[in-house]
Write a protein that holds these residues in place. Structure first.
Motif, PDB file in Angstrom:
ATOM      1  N   ASP A 118       0.834  -1.185   0.000  1.00 12.15           N
ATOM      2  CA  ASP A 118       0.000   0.000   0.000  1.00 12.15           C
ATOM      3  C   ASP A 118       0.878   1.246   0.000  1.00 12.15           C
ATOM      4  O   ASP A 118       1.808   1.354   0.802  1.00 12.15           O
ATOM      5  N   ALA A 119       0.564   2.192  -0.858  1.00 18.59           N
ATOM      6  CA  ALA A 119       1.401   3.376  -1.019  1.00 18.59           C
ATOM      7  C   ALA A 119       1.101   4.479  -0.018  1.00 18.59           C
ATOM      8  O   ALA A 119       1.901   5.404   0.139  1.00 18.59           O
ATOM      9  N   ASN A 120      -0.046   4.414   0.671  1.00 22.97           N
ATOM     10  CA  ASN A 120      -0.483   5.539   1.494  1.00 22.97           C
ATOM     11  C   ASN A 120      -0.477   5.288   2.992  1.00 22.97           C
ATOM     12  O   ASN A 120      -0.497   6.233   3.772  1.00 22.97           O
ATOM     13  N   VAL A 121      -0.473   4.048   3.418  1.00 20.72           N
ATOM     14  CA  VAL A 121      -0.506   3.747   4.854  1.00 20.72           C
ATOM     15  C   VAL A 121       0.854   4.057   5.476  1.00 20.72           C
ATOM     16  O   VAL A 121       1.888   3.579   5.016  1.00 20.72           O
ATOM     17  N   VAL A 122       0.820   4.864   6.536  1.00 24.96           N
ATOM     18  CA  VAL A 122       2.050   5.307   7.194  1.00 24.96           C
ATOM     19  C   VAL A 122       2.456   4.367   8.325  1.00 24.96           C
ATOM     20  O   VAL A 122       3.634   4.073   8.513  1.00 24.96           O
ATOM     21  N   THR A 141       5.001  -1.642  -3.272  1.00 18.81           N
ATOM     22  CA  THR A 141       4.232  -0.418  -3.063  1.00 18.81           C
ATOM     23  C   THR A 141       4.129  -0.178  -1.569  1.00 18.81           C
ATOM     24  O   THR A 141       3.261  -0.707  -0.898  1.00 18.81           O
ATOM     25  N   CYS A 142       5.049   0.605  -1.045  1.00 18.39           N
ATOM     26  CA  CYS A 142       5.060   0.843   0.407  1.00 18.39           C
ATOM     27  C   CYS A 142       5.760   2.161   0.699  1.00 18.39           C
ATOM     28  O   CYS A 142       6.458   2.283   1.703  1.00 18.39           O
ATOM     29  N   GLY A 143       5.571   3.138  -0.172  1.00 18.02           N
ATOM     30  CA  GLY A 143       6.355   4.362  -0.119  1.00 18.02           C
ATOM     31  C   GLY A 143       6.159   5.216   1.104  1.00 18.02           C
ATOM     32  O   GLY A 143       7.031   6.009   1.456  1.00 18.02           O
ATOM     33  N   SER A 144       5.019   5.110   1.802  1.00 18.50           N
ATOM     34  CA  SER A 144       4.770   5.955   2.974  1.00 18.50           C
ATOM     35  C   SER A 144       5.178   5.304   4.283  1.00 18.50           C
ATOM     36  O   SER A 144       5.252   5.972   5.318  1.00 18.50           O
ATOM     37  N   LEU A 145       5.445   4.028   4.279  1.00 21.55           N
ATOM     38  CA  LEU A 145       5.774   3.309   5.506  1.00 21.55           C
ATOM     39  C   LEU A 145       7.152   3.736   6.005  1.00 21.55           C
ATOM     40  O   LEU A 145       8.131   3.694   5.266  1.00 21.55           O
ATOM     41  N   THR A 146       7.227   4.140   7.280  1.00 16.67           N
ATOM     42  CA  THR A 146       8.489   4.636   7.816  1.00 16.67           C
ATOM     43  C   THR A 146       9.179   3.661   8.759  1.00 16.67           C
ATOM     44  O   THR A 146      10.369   3.802   9.036  1.00 16.67           O
ATOM     45  N   ALA A 147       8.433   2.684   9.282  1.00 16.29           N
ATOM     46  CA  ALA A 147       9.028   1.729  10.220  1.00 16.29           C
ATOM     47  C   ALA A 147       8.201   0.457  10.250  1.00 16.29           C
ATOM     48  O   ALA A 147       7.003   0.473   9.984  1.00 16.29           O
ATOM     49  N   LEU A 148       8.880  -0.638  10.571  1.00 23.62           N
ATOM     50  CA  LEU A 148       8.206  -1.899  10.854  1.00 23.62           C
ATOM     51  C   LEU A 148       8.532  -2.265  12.294  1.00 23.62           C
ATOM     52  O   LEU A 148       9.691  -2.506  12.632  1.00 23.62           O
ATOM     53  N   SER A 149       7.508  -2.265  13.149  1.00 25.24           N
ATOM     54  CA  SER A 149       7.722  -2.530  14.564  1.00 25.24           C
ATOM     55  C   SER A 149       6.718  -3.569  15.046  1.00 25.24           C
ATOM     56  O   SER A 149       5.504  -3.376  14.926  1.00 25.24           O
ATOM     57  N   PHE A 150       7.252  -4.657  15.590  1.00 23.54           N
ATOM     58  CA  PHE A 150       6.432  -5.733  16.130  1.00 23.54           C
ATOM     59  C   PHE A 150       6.984  -6.067  17.519  1.00 23.54           C
ATOM     60  O   PHE A 150       7.741  -7.028  17.680  1.00 23.54           O
ATOM     61  N   PRO A 151       6.608  -5.289  18.536  1.00 23.16           N
ATOM     62  CA  PRO A 151       7.276  -5.374  19.844  1.00 23.16           C
ATOM     63  C   PRO A 151       7.063  -6.665  20.596  1.00 23.16           C
ATOM     64  O   PRO A 151       7.853  -6.995  21.483  1.00 23.16           O
ATOM     65  N   ALA A 152       6.002  -7.426  20.271  1.00 28.60           N
ATOM     66  CA  ALA A 152       5.715  -8.655  21.009  1.00 28.60           C
ATOM     67  C   ALA A 152       5.915  -9.921  20.184  1.00 28.60           C
ATOM     68  O   ALA A 152       5.758 -11.024  20.701  1.00 28.60           O
ATOM     69  N   LEU A 153       6.281  -9.788  18.921  1.00 27.64           N
ATOM     70  CA  LEU A 153       6.346 -10.939  18.020  1.00 27.64           C
ATOM     71  C   LEU A 153       7.473 -11.886  18.418  1.00 27.64           C
ATOM     72  O   LEU A 153       8.626 -11.482  18.533  1.00 27.64           O
ATOM     73  N   CYS A 165      10.563   0.572  -0.888  1.00 28.56           N
ATOM     74  CA  CYS A 165      10.089   0.988   0.434  1.00 28.56           C
ATOM     75  C   CYS A 165      11.053   2.076   0.896  1.00 28.56           C
ATOM     76  O   CYS A 165      11.821   1.901   1.844  1.00 28.56           O
ATOM     77  N   ALA A 166      10.998   3.196   0.213  1.00 29.81           N
ATOM     78  CA  ALA A 166      12.054   4.197   0.295  1.00 29.81           C
ATOM     79  C   ALA A 166      12.177   4.844   1.659  1.00 29.81           C
ATOM     80  O   ALA A 166      13.222   5.398   1.991  1.00 29.81           O
ATOM     81  N   ASN A 167      11.123   4.800   2.472  1.00 27.34           N
ATOM     82  CA  ASN A 167      11.138   5.536   3.726  1.00 27.34           C
ATOM     83  C   ASN A 167      11.229   4.663   4.972  1.00 27.34           C
ATOM     84  O   ASN A 167      11.191   5.178   6.083  1.00 27.34           O
ATOM     85  N   ILE A 168      11.349   3.357   4.824  1.00 26.03           N
ATOM     86  CA  ILE A 168      11.490   2.499   6.002  1.00 26.03           C
ATOM     87  C   ILE A 168      12.868   2.732   6.623  1.00 26.03           C
ATOM     88  O   ILE A 168      13.890   2.409   6.033  1.00 26.03           O
ATOM     89  N   GLY A 169      12.868   3.303   7.840  1.00 26.04           N
ATOM     90  CA  GLY A 169      14.127   3.605   8.504  1.00 26.04           C
ATOM     91  C   GLY A 169      14.545   2.580   9.530  1.00 26.04           C
ATOM     92  O   GLY A 169      15.741   2.397   9.770  1.00 26.04           O
ATOM     93  N   THR A 170      13.569   1.907  10.142  1.00 29.50           N
ATOM     94  CA  THR A 170      13.896   0.928  11.173  1.00 29.50           C
ATOM     95  C   THR A 170      13.020  -0.308  11.037  1.00 29.50           C
ATOM     96  O   THR A 170      11.856  -0.229  10.644  1.00 29.50           O
ATOM     97  N   ALA A 189      16.773   2.173   0.946  1.00 28.18           N
ATOM     98  CA  ALA A 189      17.757   3.251   1.007  1.00 28.18           C
ATOM     99  C   ALA A 189      17.763   3.987   2.337  1.00 28.18           C
ATOM    100  O   ALA A 189      18.791   4.511   2.759  1.00 28.18           O
ATOM    101  N   ALA A 190      16.621   4.057   3.024  1.00 29.07           N
ATOM    102  CA  ALA A 190      16.541   4.817   4.277  1.00 29.07           C
ATOM    103  C   ALA A 190      16.805   3.963   5.511  1.00 29.07           C
ATOM    104  O   ALA A 190      16.907   4.497   6.618  1.00 29.07           O
TER     105      ALA A 190
END
Length: 339
Positions: A118-122, A141-153, A165-170, A189-190
């Protein structure tokens, strides 16, 4: 993070009755005066068919759906919180939004798989998710996503994060433990840090897959979660894939793999243009790199500016390919030798 708070007059008792006298405590039990506690109320889990959610009203309608066959979220509103599902037996899919949005599933603990395209979900928040029984696929298609966090997984089969996924930083899966099929991460890249908890084995379940593959993440500084890794066991068919492949990670300064603990690394090792995070490689316990199908593994090490030492003292098997080159600090001639 999880916090547990307990409260009672005596620390070792926690029953719902009047504790005005210690006669009902566990060490002074009197059945006549202290009858068995009334069983707590049990909630019956409600199962529902799969559905698509586009609005908060549709999400609210799932409040009593504890188990759902599948769930597709395609937001048309800025914020959607889905309060009901604790288990999704099939896929959780995020795709097709029409607006910049955030998604939360505050009660979800188990899902069959996750597909994000999805291009719009942050943001997608799943604070209680403990089990991902299948794969996590983050598509092109994941241009707005800035992080992937799964604290309990704690469990995931495999993870594919690919392209654009140009904006995923962490990437943060700090509680992950045990066996994972694979990690396949490229062209982020990010991305500056990725933490995968405490993985002990990479055991592939399908053909033509690497064990750990990280490619072209030029700003990645820290790659952790592999200090307890001992086994890379992958399935091959046709083209030989590497058990471990790190390529074009020029900024990497932290990689916590304990090389000396690796007892199996099927199909070989590929390192190219990796930063200061790898300075010494001593594969103390490794004797072979053959693939599951008997194909000899490969060894490819190139342009490792910070590598000062490399050895496999117990290795006693043939390799299909040996290419060790351009490792400036151990000397060009030494790098070209068979190890």
């Amino acid at each position: 993070a999880c916090s547990f708070f307990f409260s009672s007059r005596r620390r070792h008792t926690r029953l719902r009755r009047d504790w005005s006298s210690d006669v009902c405590s566990s060490d002074l039990w009197d059945e006549a005066k202290c009858p068995a506690p009334t069983p707590s109320i049990t909630t019956t889990l409600q199962s529902c068919v799969g559905t698509t959610v586009t609005t908060q009203a549709e999400a609210d309608a799932l409040a009593t759906c504890h188990v759902i066959a599948y769930l597709t979220v395609s937001p048309t509103e800025g914020t959607i919180t889905i309060p009901g599902p604790m288990k999704i037996t099939g896929a959780l899919t995020v795709s097709g939004s029409t607006i910049s949005s955030t998604i939360a599933l505050p009660d979800l603990e188990w899902t069959g798989s996750i597909t994000f395209n999805d291009a719009n979900v942050v943001t997608v928040s799943v604070p209680k998710l403990r089990v991902l029984n299948g794969d996590m696929n983050v598509g092109t298609t994941c241009g707005s996503l800035t992080a992937l966090s799964f604290p309990a997984l704690i469990t995931v089969n495999g993870m594919d994060l690919v392209d654009t996924c140009a904006n995923i930083g962490t990437i943060s899966l700090p509680m992950l433990i045990g066996t994972v099929a694979r990690f396949y991460i490229r062209n982020l890249a990010a991305l500056t840090s990725a933490d995968f908890g405490a993985v002990t084995a990479l055991v592939g379940t399908a053909a033509n897959q690497h064990g750990l593959y990280v490619y072209n993440c030029p700003n990645l500084l820290s790659l952790t979660g592999f200090s307890t890794l001992t086994t890379i066991d992958i399935v091959t068919s046709g083209t030989v894939y590497y058990g471990l492949s790190l390529n074009q990670l020029s900024s990497l300064t932290t990689f916590d793999l304990a090389w000396g603990s690796i007892t199996k690394m099927e199909c070989g090792l590929y390192l190219n243009d990796v930063g200061a995070g790898i300075s010494t490689i001593t594969l103390t316990s490794l004797t072979s790199m053959d693939c599951d199908d008997g194909t000899p593994g490969k060894l490819y090490i190139r342009d490792m500016a910070s590598l000062t030492a490399f050895s496999m003292p117990s290795f006693n098997d043939d390799l299909a390919t040996v290419f060790v080159y351009s490792c400036s600090k151990i000397g060009r001639a030494s790098c070209r030798e068979r190890v």
